[in-house]
Design a protein around this motif. Sequence first.
Motif, PDB file in Angstrom:
ATOM      1  N   GLU A   1       0.760  -1.070  -0.102  1.00 51.93           N
ATOM      2  CA  GLU A   1       0.602  -0.681  -0.166  1.00 51.93           C
ATOM      3  C   GLU A   1       0.572   1.087  -0.182  1.00 51.93           C
ATOM      4  OE1 GLU A   1      -3.012  -0.233   3.025  1.00 51.93           O
ATOM      5  OE2 GLU A   1      -4.253   2.145   2.002  1.00 51.93           O
TER       6      GLU A   1
ATOM      7  N   GLY B   1       1.352   2.547  -2.950  1.00 54.73           N
ATOM      8  CA  GLY B   1       0.826   2.389  -3.808  1.00 54.73           C
ATOM      9  C   GLY B   1      -0.009   1.239  -5.472  1.00 54.73           C
TER      10      GLY B   1
ATOM     11  N   GLU C   1      -5.137  -0.810  -2.641  1.00 54.30           N
ATOM     12  CA  GLU C   1      -5.834   0.919  -1.415  1.00 54.30           C
ATOM     13  C   GLU C   1      -6.274   0.015  -0.924  1.00 54.30           C
ATOM     14  OE1 GLU C   1      -6.218   3.647  -5.514  1.00 54.30           O
ATOM     15  OE2 GLU C   1      -8.024   1.818  -4.787  1.00 54.30           O
TER      16      GLU C   1
ATOM     17  N   ARG D   1      -7.839  -5.575   0.904  1.00 54.00           N
ATOM     18  CA  ARG D   1      -7.712  -4.331  -0.325  1.00 54.00           C
ATOM     19  C   ARG D   1      -8.071  -4.992  -1.213  1.00 54.00           C
ATOM     20  NH1 ARG D   1      -4.581  -4.012   4.505  1.00 54.00           N
ATOM     21  NH2 ARG D   1      -2.800  -2.083   3.921  1.00 54.00           N
TER      22      ARG D   1
ATOM     23  N   SER E   1      -4.701  -0.907  -7.176  1.00 52.32           N
ATOM     24  CA  SER E   1      -4.839   0.120  -7.226  1.00 52.32           C
ATOM     25  C   SER E   1      -4.360   0.229  -9.101  1.00 52.32           C
ATOM     26  CB  SER E   1      -4.182   1.188  -6.704  1.00 52.32           C
ATOM     27  OG  SER E   1      -2.693   0.892  -7.091  1.00 52.32           O
ATOM     28  N   GLU E   2      -4.406   1.447  -8.883  1.00 52.68           N
ATOM     29  CA  GLU E   2      -3.950   1.412 -11.122  1.00 52.68           C
ATOM     30  C   GLU E   2      -2.960   0.838 -11.191  1.00 52.68           C
ATOM     31  OE1 GLU E   2      -5.570   5.257 -13.463  1.00 52.68           O
ATOM     32  OE2 GLU E   2      -7.347   4.703 -12.765  1.00 52.68           O
TER      33      GLU E   2
END
Lengths: 329, 329
Positions: free
Chosen positions: A48, A51, A54, A62, A65-66
């Motif tokens: 996380e 990045g 998320e 979780r 993410s992109e």
Amino acid sequence: MLNQRQTEILKEIVEDYIETARPISSNSLCKKMKCSSATIRNEMGFLEENGLIEKTHISSGRIPSEQGYRYYVDNIMKPKEITGDDMLKLQTIFYNNSLMLDDTIIKSMEIISEITNYTAVVLGSASSENKVNKVEVVPLSENRLIAIVITDKGHVEHRNMLLEGRVSSDEIKQTVELINKLIVGTPINEVSSKLEFEVKPIISKYVKQHEVLYNAFYNAFNDFANNSNVVMKGTSHILKQPEFNDIDKIRDIVSKFEGNEMVNSIKEEENGINIYIGSENEFDDNVTIIKTKYEINGNEGTLALIGPKRMEYDRVISLLDYIKKNIER
Amino acid sequence: MLNQRQTEILKEIVEDYIETARPISSNSLCKKMKCSSATIRNEMGFLEENGLIEKTHISSGRIPSEQGYRYYVDNIMKPKEITGDDMLKLQTIFYNNSLMLDDTIIKSMEIISEITNYTAVVLGSASSENKVNKVEVVPLSENRLIAIVITDKGHVEHRNMLLEGRVSSDEIKQTVELINKLIVGTPINEVSSKLEFEVKPIISKYVKQHEVLYNAFYNAFNDFANNSNVVMKGTSHILKQPEFNDIDKIRDIVSKFEGNEMVNSIKEEENGINIYIGSENEFDDNVTIIKTKYEINGNEGTLALIGPKRMEYDRVISLLDYIKKNIER
DNA sequence: CCTTAGCACTCTTGAACTTTGATTGCCATT
DNA sequence: AATGGCAATCAAAGTTCAAGAGTGCTAAGG
């Protein structure tokens, strides 16, 4: 760079989320790996921080993410073999010889849309590179004509013309001959200027009804340069995805499908299979667009699939590749 | 038959509901009429007994039933004058001479879709009545041809042909001449049998590559007979209607729009403006379809709007009528 | 006989609250 | 470095409650 365990955790999170569309908990991962949930939570914290994943809220599992999807696609994922089932469905199309090529392409993309529940787009060749091959005029009645324009790559465009008053068929022939002489071989996007500055001056001298004729041809060529020849299949399929359980999102994407923003966001030109995840594409942050170019006999086009970011990347890549190779064969 | 007060109440209920999409209470009607809410409730009871209005639950206000809309349309409603605003928007289209006729029709329907938030459909002429006017073949390269078929009403269809091996241009000319001789003037829906039983036997004798040529033409003609030439505009607009605040309804109608069930449900042929409310149409119980035929130079087509049953009938009728008259002019 | 006022009854809507269960972060321990 | 334990957090679903909007019915009035 991620170590092996981190990589495995990210892989599990992405693939699990792709399948279930639910946040992944440390506990559920714990069962598939040989360490405790607390350890996994520590690693999740690391992922996380970087990045890659998320939370949906402070105490949730979780989701990728992109950046996480991007890392997965670039570094972890491997194309997945096409299942016999999928293969079978596609082959009924490819081995159906009675279908024309364009139909084969569209049909096969339609099938992919059906089996994946993503939306398929087939973009015809970028016609600006086409050159005019022939111009024809066919009379329908005394004052009605059809103008037909054909390019070297086999595109055909036509326009109805309504003549006010009578035009001798000689005049028509003359005009067509002139256009054929001056325009044939010209790239389609240069035609309008050539029409205006080379053809117009001449026919306005010799042809009485020149304006009607000129306008009709002018329009036909113009449309030609702008028409992108887009076919979409399975607009409704993507709505089944759980990310579209939201009315406003549905309305939004349906209205985007109607506009032609998509054409623009797909048009970029790169070789191989390109993947645009979420904000990487111009079309819509909630979707991934995956596309590839094909070429047959010098005739280019693009195949694309639009699905949620939570897309079965490994499967879709193989499918697209398979189709591309089959139609190019 | 309804007495005057009942008529007025029904009218109010329908028009109010069309505007607000909320059930109408006896109290709110009471303010607009010179009698008490109790009286209105009595009359409402009568209207409900006769199936013209309904409740959404036992103690709710009333909404029109399908029969209620029907009664309203047949006996109460009067076409509403087009507002200056709407008129203006349409005129920018009609007085734009650079547009071709087909584009004018589509553009104007697109505008109607926008100002009403219903979905517009333009159905091209029923091509089964068209007759073949001319058949052409244009060579692209050594082994690639384009076959073009033109009808007397100005429709054009074309097909790419890929020839395996070499075909002499003489053979091609021969085939085209033969087809032109035998097929021109034939209604499009009779062509396939004529092709099979009159053309095929002859060309199979004289032409070596007859199969490729024959198939290409056969396909072109077949598509022609089936293609309905449908253009839809504003698919997303209807989704703004409050009746589509339900995800499943949205999904349902979007997928129906994608299929071609609509074409069938619009095809019926009657003169004037036809209204199919809810279950009166085959397409979807939740919508009203209103349509009208137009004819220009012997070329027929249909304009249709799809909206909720709670449609602004009086406004839409006038708009459709206005467009129809303008394009026929 | 038609109209109206009054009243009990029904049902929707939305807010506030509770409960349950899933999941995390952190800390002390191994 | 990995683990077990525990308090804290939050979503989701269910419950309750009050307010408000409507109706149907009945009895009285013009």
